[in-house]
Enzyme design. Structure first.
Site, mmCIF file in Angstrom:
data_model
loop_
_atom_site.group_PDB
_atom_site.id
_atom_site.type_symbol
_atom_site.label_atom_id
_atom_site.label_comp_id
_atom_site.label_asym_id
_atom_site.label_seq_id
_atom_site.Cartn_x
_atom_site.Cartn_y
_atom_site.Cartn_z
ATOM 1 N N GLY A 253 1.025 -1.121 -0.203
ATOM 2 C CA GLY A 253 0.104 -0.093 0.050
ATOM 3 C C GLY A 253 0.860 1.261 0.084
ATOM 4 O O GLY A 253 2.005 0.976 0.232
ATOM 5 N N CYS B 104 4.836 -6.415 1.933
ATOM 6 C CA CYS B 104 5.351 -4.964 1.746
ATOM 7 C C CYS B 104 4.804 -4.349 2.746
ATOM 8 O O CYS B 104 5.018 -4.357 3.965
ATOM 9 C CB CYS B 104 5.393 -4.477 0.282
ATOM 10 S SG CYS B 104 6.256 -2.894 -0.112
ATOM 11 N N TYR B 105 3.687 -3.148 2.516
ATOM 12 C CA TYR B 105 3.228 -2.673 3.519
ATOM 13 C C TYR B 105 2.395 -3.532 4.664
ATOM 14 O O TYR B 105 2.540 -3.157 5.557
ATOM 15 C CB TYR B 105 2.134 -1.527 2.916
ATOM 16 C CG TYR B 105 1.284 -0.852 4.066
ATOM 17 C CD1 TYR B 105 1.857 0.290 4.578
ATOM 18 C CD2 TYR B 105 -0.117 -1.203 4.167
ATOM 19 C CE1 TYR B 105 0.980 1.005 5.484
ATOM 20 C CE2 TYR B 105 -0.800 -0.821 5.294
ATOM 21 C CZ TYR B 105 -0.129 0.491 5.684
ATOM 22 O OH TYR B 105 -0.936 1.046 6.785
ATOM 23 N N HIS C 197 7.886 -8.224 -3.083
ATOM 24 C CA HIS C 197 6.588 -8.577 -3.683
ATOM 25 C C HIS C 197 6.830 -9.707 -4.487
ATOM 26 O O HIS C 197 7.236 -9.923 -5.606
ATOM 27 C CB HIS C 197 6.135 -7.488 -4.727
ATOM 28 C CG HIS C 197 5.754 -5.994 -4.055
ATOM 29 N ND1 HIS C 197 4.406 -5.856 -3.665
ATOM 30 C CD2 HIS C 197 6.555 -5.075 -3.757
ATOM 31 C CE1 HIS C 197 4.334 -4.715 -3.373
ATOM 32 N NE2 HIS C 197 5.722 -4.172 -3.404
ATOM 33 N N GLU D 130 4.542 -11.428 -5.829
ATOM 34 C CA GLU D 130 3.542 -11.608 -6.742
ATOM 35 C C GLU D 130 3.814 -11.085 -8.222
ATOM 36 O O GLU D 130 3.347 -11.441 -9.210
ATOM 37 C CB GLU D 130 2.179 -10.731 -6.329
ATOM 38 C CG GLU D 130 2.149 -9.402 -6.335
ATOM 39 C CD GLU D 130 2.846 -8.799 -5.067
ATOM 40 O OE1 GLU D 130 3.709 -9.466 -4.385
ATOM 41 O OE2 GLU D 130 2.559 -7.662 -4.929
ATOM 42 N N ASP E 176 -15.539 -11.903 -23.320
ATOM 43 C CA ASP E 176 -16.312 -12.087 -22.223
ATOM 44 C C ASP E 176 -17.825 -12.652 -22.628
ATOM 45 O O ASP E 176 -18.697 -13.428 -22.031
ATOM 46 C CB ASP E 176 -16.316 -10.783 -21.518
ATOM 47 C CG ASP E 176 -14.994 -10.507 -20.943
ATOM 48 O OD1 ASP E 176 -14.096 -11.398 -21.088
ATOM 49 O OD2 ASP E 176 -14.521 -9.451 -20.629
ATOM 50 N N LYS F 178 -9.497 -12.485 -16.302
ATOM 51 C CA LYS F 178 -9.804 -12.751 -17.826
ATOM 52 C C LYS F 178 -9.020 -13.969 -18.221
ATOM 53 O O LYS F 178 -9.721 -14.584 -19.247
ATOM 54 C CB LYS F 178 -8.738 -11.387 -18.705
ATOM 55 C CG LYS F 178 -9.023 -11.576 -19.972
ATOM 56 C CD LYS F 178 -10.105 -10.478 -20.389
ATOM 57 C CE LYS F 178 -10.493 -10.399 -21.792
ATOM 58 N NZ LYS F 178 -11.651 -9.834 -22.125
#
Ligand code: XMP
Length: 513
Positions: free
Chosen positions: A55, A82-83, A169, A171, A227, A369
Site C-alpha cells: 500500500g 510490503c506494507y 513482492h 506476486e 467475455d 480474464k
C-alpha cells in the site's frame, strides 16, 4: 460458496489483483476484499489464509489503512506483503522506520530455506523491492528469515502462529521464485488442497444458472468479444432455448467479424440458443455522419447501441434475466473503496433502461480474464475466439480519425485484415498485447504507376502490455512491416502511405483515436 479460499486484504497496493491471480494459478480460489472488511465477515467466509497487500501509506500515517489487531487471533494463517509486512510488524510490537536508503527494483535477498515459505527456493534469490519504510525490528516471537544489505528484516515469521511477512513482492514476475513462495504459503502453511479448477467451476456454474433461471427466460447482448461469448455459451449450455442472444452489428466491426459471430452462434452454429442478428450499420453511419469529435462519436455509438438493443428486447417481450459479461477485475475496480481504480471507458452496452427484466446474471463475475479464457476452452469455444485480442466496444469508430464514413470503414477493415494476416503468418501474434490498423485523417500525394494519387495514410500499431494501462510500442520485424505495407498500398484502394506508430502509453493511448 467455496470450501477452500484465500482472502487478499487490499491496503491500496497496485498489485492486489495480481496476488489473487497468482494464488488462483496455484489452483486455490482467492478473493480480494477491502482492508476494512469487518472481522466477523472474514470469519464467516472461513478462509484458509489471509494475505495483506502492499500500500502507499506509512504505518505511522494518520489515516493509514489498518485493520484490527484481533485479526491475528482468528487462528488463520497470514502473509503480509510490503506494507502488509510492515503493518504486521507494527501491530504485533515490532518497529517500522524509514529505511536509510529506499530499495527499488530487483534485489538479491538471502532467505532461510528451512522456512516453510522458502522451501525449495534458492538461498539467494532475486526479489522485487519497492519501499521507503522498512521493518527495523521484528516483533517478539518472530524469526528473521530474509535479509538484504539494506533490510535487516526482508522476511520474518512466527511459525507457531502461521504468521509470515515479506518486504518484497512475491506476486510480480521480477521476483524470480515468487510463485513458489506463494504456493508454499497456500500449501505448506495454509494446507490448501488446490481444488480451484476451471472444469469444476464451469460445471458448477452451469448447474447454478439452471437452478436460478428455472423455466424463466434470459437475454444476452453478444458482442463477439471473449467475455460476452463465454457468458453466452455458459448460459446456452445451462438453459438452451430459454436464452436469446442479441448481436448488434453496428458496422464498425473488423472485416468479416459479423459473419464469424453468426457462424458460431447463429442457427448454423453449434449452440442451441435463440440468436438475433441486427444489421444496424446504416443507422450508425447516419448518426455518425459528419461527426469528428472522438468523445461525441463514442457517445453516439454507445447510445445508439442501447436503442437498438432495447428495440429488439421489446420485440422479445418480458424476460426474467439480463446476462452481463462482467468479470472480476471490473468487480474489484468498482467496489473496493480506497484503492479503486475507476475504469475510464465503458463498453458499448451499459445497462439499457427500457428493457423489462427482473434480475441480472453475471456468470463470469468471479473470474479473471485468463480464467475466462480457460472457461471458454472448457466450454469448447473455438480458440480463435477465446484468444481474440481486446477490441473496443465502439469498434472501428475509434480507429478512424475524423468523421466516419462507410468508405473509411471499408479502408480500415481491409488494411487491418491484411496487417493481422501478416502478423499471424510471421507467428508473432502471441508476443503482442494488441495490434491493429487505424485510418489517419491525413491524405497526401503519392504516385501509382504514372498517376499522381492523393490518398489516405494508414497507421499500424502494435504494443506490448500486460495490463493495458501502460504499453510500449513493439519493435516489429521490418520484414513484417514491409510486407504488410506493400500489400496494403497495393490491395486497399484509397491508401498510398503506411505509417508505424512508435509511441508508448503514456504519452499516447493504445487506441488511435
Ligand atoms: P487506451 O486506448 O485507453 O486503451 O489506451 C486501453 C485498452 O482498452 C481498450 N479500449 C476499450 N475497450 N471499450 C472497451 O471495451 C472502449 O470504449 C474502449 N476504449 C479502449 C483498448 O482496445 C485497449 O485494449
Amino acid at each position: 460458496m467455496e470450501k477452500e479460499m484465500i482472502i487478499v486484504l487490499d491496503f491500496g497496493g497496485q498489485y492486489n489483483q495480481l496476488i489473487a491471480r497468482r494464488v488462483r494459478e496455484c489452483n486455490v480460489y482467492c478473493e480480494v476484499h477491502s482492508y476494512n472488511m469487518p472481522l466477523e465477515q472474514i470469519k464467516e467466509m472461513n478462509p484458509k489464509g489471509i494475505i495483506f497487500t502492499g500500500g502507499p501509506n506509512s504505518v505511522y500515517g494518520e489515516d493509514s489503512a489498518s485493520c484490527p489487531k484481533e485479526i491475528f487471533e482468528l487462528g488463520i494463517p497470514i502473509l503480509g506483503i510490503c506494507y502488509g509486512a510492515q503493518l504486521t510488524a507494527h501491530l504485533l510490537g515490532g518497529k517500522v522506520a524509514t529505511a536509510p536508503v529506499s530499495e527499488y527494483g530487483k534485489t538479491e535477498v538471502e532467505v532461510d530455506t528451512d522456512s516453510k515459505l522458502f522451501e525449495g527456493v534458492s538461498p539467494k534469490t532475486i526479489c522485487w523491492m519497492s519501499h521507503t519504510d522498512y521493518i527495523e525490528k521484528a516483533p517478539e516471537g518472530f524469526k528473521i528469515t530474509g535479509t538484504t544489505p539494506v533490510c535487516p528484516v526482508a522476511a520474518m515469521e512466527c511459525e507457531e502462529n502461521n504468521w509470515y511477512a515479506v518486504q518484497f513482492h512475491p506476486e510480480v514476475m521480477h521476483t524470480q521464485e515468487g510463485t513458489k513462495m506463494l504456493s508454499n504459503f497456500v500449501y505448506n502453511v495454509c494446507k490448501c488442497l488446490g481444488e480451484w479448477k476451471m472444469d469444476a467451476f464451469v460445471e458448477r456454474t452451469i448447474g447454478e444458472i439452471r437452478e436460478k433461471v428455472g423455466s424463466g427466460r434470459a437475454l444476452c447482448a453478444l458482442s463477439g468479444g471473449v467475455d460476452s461469448s463465454v457468458a453466452a455459451v455458459m448460459m446456452a449450455k445451462a438453459i438452451g432455448k430459454q436464452l436469446t442472444c442479441v448481436f448488434v452489428d453496428h458496422g464498425l466491426l473488423r472485416k468479416n467479424e459479423g459473419d464469424e459471430v453468426e457462424a458460431i452462434f447463429g442457427p448454423e452454429g453449434q449452440y442451441d440458443l435463440n440468436f438475433v442478428r441486427v444489421n444496424a450499420q446504416e443507422r450508425f453511419y447516419e448518426k455518425l455522419a459528419g461527426v469528428s469529435d472522438t468523445e461525441q462519436k463514442r457517445k453516439i455509438i454507445g447510445e445508439e447501441f442501447i436503442r437498438v438493443f432495447e428495440e429488439e428486447a421489446k420485440k422479445i417481450g418480458k424476460v426474467d434475466f439480463l446476462v452481463q459479461g462482467t468479470i472480476y477485475p471490473d468487480v474489484i475496480e468498482s467496489g473496493l473503496g480506497k484503492s479503486a481504480v475507476i475504469k475510464s471507458h465503458h463498453n458499448v452496452g451499459g445497462l439499457p433502461e427500457h428493457v423489462d427484466f427482473k434480475e441480472i446474471i453475471e456468470p463470469l463475475r468471479m473470474l479473471f480474464k485468463d480464467e475466462v479464457r480457460k472457461a471458454g476452452l472448457e466450454l469448447g469455444i473455438p480458440e480463435r475466439l477465446v484468444f481474440r485480442q481486446p477490441f473496443p466496444g465502439p469498434g472501428l469508430g475509434v480507429r478512424i480519425i475524423g468523421d466516419v464514413t462507410p468508405e473509411k470503414v471499408r479502408i480500415v477493415q481491409d488494411a487491418d485484415a491484411i496487417y493481422r494476416e501478416e502478423i499471424d503468418k510471421a507467428g508473432i501474434a502471441g508476443d503482442l498485447g494488441q495490434y491493429f490498423a487505424a485510418l489517419t485523417n491525413m491524405r497526401s500525394v503519392g504516385c501509382m504507376g504514372d498517376e499522381r494519387t492523393y490518398d489516405y495514410a494508414i497507421a499500424l500499431r502494435a504494443v506490448l502490455t500486460s495490463d493495458f494501462m501502460t504499453a510500449e510500442s513493439a519493435e516489429l520485424p521490418w520484414e513484417v512491416l514491409g510486407k504488410a505495407t506493400s500489400r496494403i498500398v497495393n490491395e486497399v484502394k484509397g491508401v498510398n502511405r503506411v505509417l508505424y506508430d512508435c509511441t508508448g502509453k503514456p504519452p499516447a493511448t493504445i487506441e488511435f483515436e
